[in-house]
Design a protein around this motif. Structure first.
Motif, PDB file in Angstrom:
ATOM      1  N   ARG A  14     -57.599 -59.312  57.138  1.00 13.67           N
ATOM      2  CA  ARG A  14     -56.252 -58.724  57.298  1.00 13.67           C
ATOM      3  C   ARG A  14     -55.906 -57.853  56.096  1.00 13.67           C
ATOM      4  O   ARG A  14     -55.307 -56.788  56.247  1.00 13.67           O
ATOM      5  N   LEU A  15     -56.260 -58.298  54.901  1.00 11.33           N
ATOM      6  CA  LEU A  15     -56.011 -57.485  53.710  1.00 11.33           C
ATOM      7  C   LEU A  15     -56.800 -56.181  53.782  1.00 11.33           C
ATOM      8  O   LEU A  15     -56.265 -55.110  53.461  1.00 11.33           O
ATOM      9  N   ALA A  16     -58.036 -56.256  54.227  1.00  7.51           N
ATOM     10  CA  ALA A  16     -58.858 -55.047  54.348  1.00  7.51           C
ATOM     11  C   ALA A  16     -58.253 -54.090  55.369  1.00  7.51           C
ATOM     12  O   ALA A  16     -58.213 -52.870  55.142  1.00  7.51           O
ATOM     13  N   GLU A  17     -57.765 -54.622  56.485  1.00  8.46           N
ATOM     14  CA  GLU A  17     -57.124 -53.775  57.502  1.00  8.46           C
ATOM     15  C   GLU A  17     -55.858 -53.132  56.949  1.00  8.46           C
ATOM     16  O   GLU A  17     -55.603 -51.950  57.192  1.00  8.46           O
ATOM     17  N   ALA A  18     -55.056 -53.902  56.230  1.00  5.70           N
ATOM     18  CA  ALA A  18     -53.817 -53.361  55.652  1.00  5.70           C
ATOM     19  C   ALA A  18     -54.138 -52.257  54.654  1.00  5.70           C
ATOM     20  O   ALA A  18     -53.493 -51.203  54.646  1.00  5.70           O
ATOM     21  N   ARG A  19     -55.144 -52.482  53.836  1.00  5.01           N
ATOM     22  CA  ARG A  19     -55.542 -51.453  52.864  1.00  5.01           C
ATOM     23  C   ARG A  19     -56.036 -50.191  53.568  1.00  5.01           C
ATOM     24  O   ARG A  19     -55.761 -49.075  53.117  1.00  5.01           O
ATOM     25  N   ALA A  20     -56.762 -50.366  54.660  1.00  3.27           N
ATOM     26  CA  ALA A  20     -57.274 -49.208  55.403  1.00  3.27           C
ATOM     27  C   ALA A  20     -56.124 -48.400  56.002  1.00  3.27           C
ATOM     28  O   ALA A  20     -56.152 -47.162  55.992  1.00  3.27           O
ATOM     29  N   VAL A  21     -55.106 -49.079  56.513  1.00  6.17           N
ATOM     30  CA  VAL A  21     -53.936 -48.379  57.060  1.00  6.17           C
ATOM     31  C   VAL A  21     -53.268 -47.558  55.967  1.00  6.17           C
ATOM     32  O   VAL A  21     -52.951 -46.379  56.156  1.00  6.17           O
ATOM     33  N   LEU A  22     -53.059 -48.153  54.807  1.00  7.40           N
ATOM     34  CA  LEU A  22     -52.376 -47.442  53.727  1.00  7.40           C
ATOM     35  C   LEU A  22     -53.242 -46.340  53.127  1.00  7.40           C
ATOM     36  O   LEU A  22     -52.713 -45.346  52.634  1.00  7.40           O
ATOM     37  N   ALA A  23     -54.548 -46.490  53.193  1.00 11.09           N
ATOM     38  CA  ALA A  23     -55.439 -45.453  52.677  1.00 11.09           C
ATOM     39  C   ALA A  23     -55.394 -44.203  53.547  1.00 11.09           C
ATOM     40  O   ALA A  23     -55.683 -43.105  53.078  1.00 11.09           O
ATOM     41  N   ASP A  24     -55.002 -44.367  54.811  1.00  3.65           N
ATOM     42  CA  ASP A  24     -54.950 -43.249  55.754  1.00  3.65           C
ATOM     43  C   ASP A  24     -53.565 -43.202  56.397  1.00  3.65           C
ATOM     44  O   ASP A  24     -53.418 -43.072  57.607  1.00  3.65           O
ATOM     45  N   VAL A  25     -52.542 -43.318  55.561  1.00  2.00           N
ATOM     46  CA  VAL A  25     -51.157 -43.472  56.010  1.00  2.00           C
ATOM     47  C   VAL A  25     -50.688 -42.320  56.901  1.00  2.00           C
ATOM     48  O   VAL A  25     -49.887 -42.522  57.808  1.00  2.00           O
ATOM     49  N   ALA A  26     -51.207 -41.142  56.700  1.00  2.36           N
ATOM     50  CA  ALA A  26     -50.764 -39.977  57.483  1.00  2.36           C
ATOM     51  C   ALA A  26     -51.134 -40.098  58.956  1.00  2.36           C
ATOM     52  O   ALA A  26     -50.523 -39.439  59.798  1.00  2.36           O
ATOM     53  N   SER A  29     -48.659 -45.010  62.507  1.00  2.00           N
ATOM     54  CA  SER A  29     -47.230 -45.046  62.818  1.00  2.00           C
ATOM     55  C   SER A  29     -46.464 -45.816  61.746  1.00  2.00           C
ATOM     56  O   SER A  29     -47.027 -46.671  61.051  1.00  2.00           O
ATOM     57  N   ASP A  30     -45.179 -45.505  61.633  1.00  2.00           N
ATOM     58  CA  ASP A  30     -44.335 -46.196  60.656  1.00  2.00           C
ATOM     59  C   ASP A  30     -44.321 -47.709  60.874  1.00  2.00           C
ATOM     60  O   ASP A  30     -44.406 -48.454  59.895  1.00  2.00           O
ATOM     61  N   PRO A  31     -44.225 -48.204  62.118  1.00  7.59           N
ATOM     62  CA  PRO A  31     -44.247 -49.673  62.277  1.00  7.59           C
ATOM     63  C   PRO A  31     -45.545 -50.305  61.767  1.00  7.59           C
ATOM     64  O   PRO A  31     -45.515 -51.380  61.163  1.00  7.59           O
ATOM     65  N   LEU A  32     -46.671 -49.641  61.984  1.00  8.23           N
ATOM     66  CA  LEU A  32     -47.934 -50.184  61.491  1.00  8.23           C
ATOM     67  C   LEU A  32     -47.992 -50.120  59.966  1.00  8.23           C
ATOM     68  O   LEU A  32     -48.475 -51.049  59.312  1.00  8.23           O
ATOM     69  N   ILE A  33     -47.470 -49.054  59.391  1.00  6.58           N
ATOM     70  CA  ILE A  33     -47.423 -48.930  57.931  1.00  6.58           C
ATOM     71  C   ILE A  33     -46.536 -50.024  57.351  1.00  6.58           C
ATOM     72  O   ILE A  33     -46.884 -50.661  56.353  1.00  6.58           O
ATOM     73  N   ARG A  34     -45.392 -50.271  57.989  1.00  2.00           N
ATOM     74  CA  ARG A  34     -44.500 -51.347  57.522  1.00  2.00           C
ATOM     75  C   ARG A  34     -45.201 -52.696  57.564  1.00  2.00           C
ATOM     76  O   ARG A  34     -45.074 -53.508  56.644  1.00  2.00           O
ATOM     77  N   LEU A  35     -45.922 -52.948  58.630  1.00  2.00           N
ATOM     78  CA  LEU A  35     -46.655 -54.207  58.764  1.00  2.00           C
ATOM     79  C   LEU A  35     -47.706 -54.333  57.664  1.00  2.00           C
ATOM     80  O   LEU A  35     -47.817 -55.380  57.011  1.00  2.00           O
ATOM     81  N   ALA A  36     -48.462 -53.278  57.429  1.00  2.00           N
ATOM     82  CA  ALA A  36     -49.487 -53.297  56.381  1.00  2.00           C
ATOM     83  C   ALA A  36     -48.853 -53.509  55.004  1.00  2.00           C
ATOM     84  O   ALA A  36     -49.375 -54.274  54.187  1.00  2.00           O
ATOM     85  N   CYS A  37     -47.744 -52.832  54.759  1.00  2.00           N
ATOM     86  CA  CYS A  37     -47.038 -53.028  53.485  1.00  2.00           C
ATOM     87  C   CYS A  37     -46.612 -54.479  53.330  1.00  2.00           C
ATOM     88  O   CYS A  37     -46.764 -55.062  52.242  1.00  2.00           O
ATOM     89  N   GLY A  38     -46.083 -55.059  54.386  1.00  2.00           N
ATOM     90  CA  GLY A  38     -45.646 -56.455  54.326  1.00  2.00           C
ATOM     91  C   GLY A  38     -46.787 -57.404  53.986  1.00  2.00           C
ATOM     92  O   GLY A  38     -46.627 -58.336  53.196  1.00  2.00           O
ATOM     93  N   VAL A  39     -47.947 -57.148  54.570  1.00  2.00           N
ATOM     94  CA  VAL A  39     -49.118 -57.982  54.277  1.00  2.00           C
ATOM     95  C   VAL A  39     -49.480 -57.868  52.800  1.00  2.00           C
ATOM     96  O   VAL A  39     -49.712 -58.870  52.125  1.00  2.00           O
TER      97      VAL A  39
END
Length: 79
Positions: A14-26, A29-39
């Motif tokens: 889950r941490l790896a997935e969250a990091r991957a989302v934030l690495a390619d934030v552009a 979606s905002d809801p997925l970015i929020r979820l990754a940030c929360g993790v």
């Protein structure tokens, strides 16, 4: 619904997935970015990682009113 066997690797995954989302934030979606940030805010490995996720969450949340106003205006730019 089938129960999945508990894996001790899931937090790291889950941490790896969250990091991957934030690495390619552009490209997410905002809801997925929020979820990754929360993790990462809750489970990030370093204080720097947790703080960076918190700052990004503030930025994402701050642009919500602008996006809402643009939708209500039909995307027109006000002068």
């Amino acid at each position: 619904m089938t129960a999945q066997p508990h894996s001790s690797d899931w937090p790291a995954e889950r941490l790896a997935e969250a990091r991957a989302v934030l690495a390619d934030v552009a490209h997410h979606s905002d809801p997925l970015i929020r979820l990754a940030c929360g993790v990462l805010i809750r489970h990030g490995e370093t204080a720097d990682e947790r703080e960076a996720a918190q700052r990004l969450l503030v930025v994402i949340d701050a642009r919500r009113p602008v996006q809402r106003a643009q939708r209500e205006d039909g995307g027109r730019v006000r002068s």
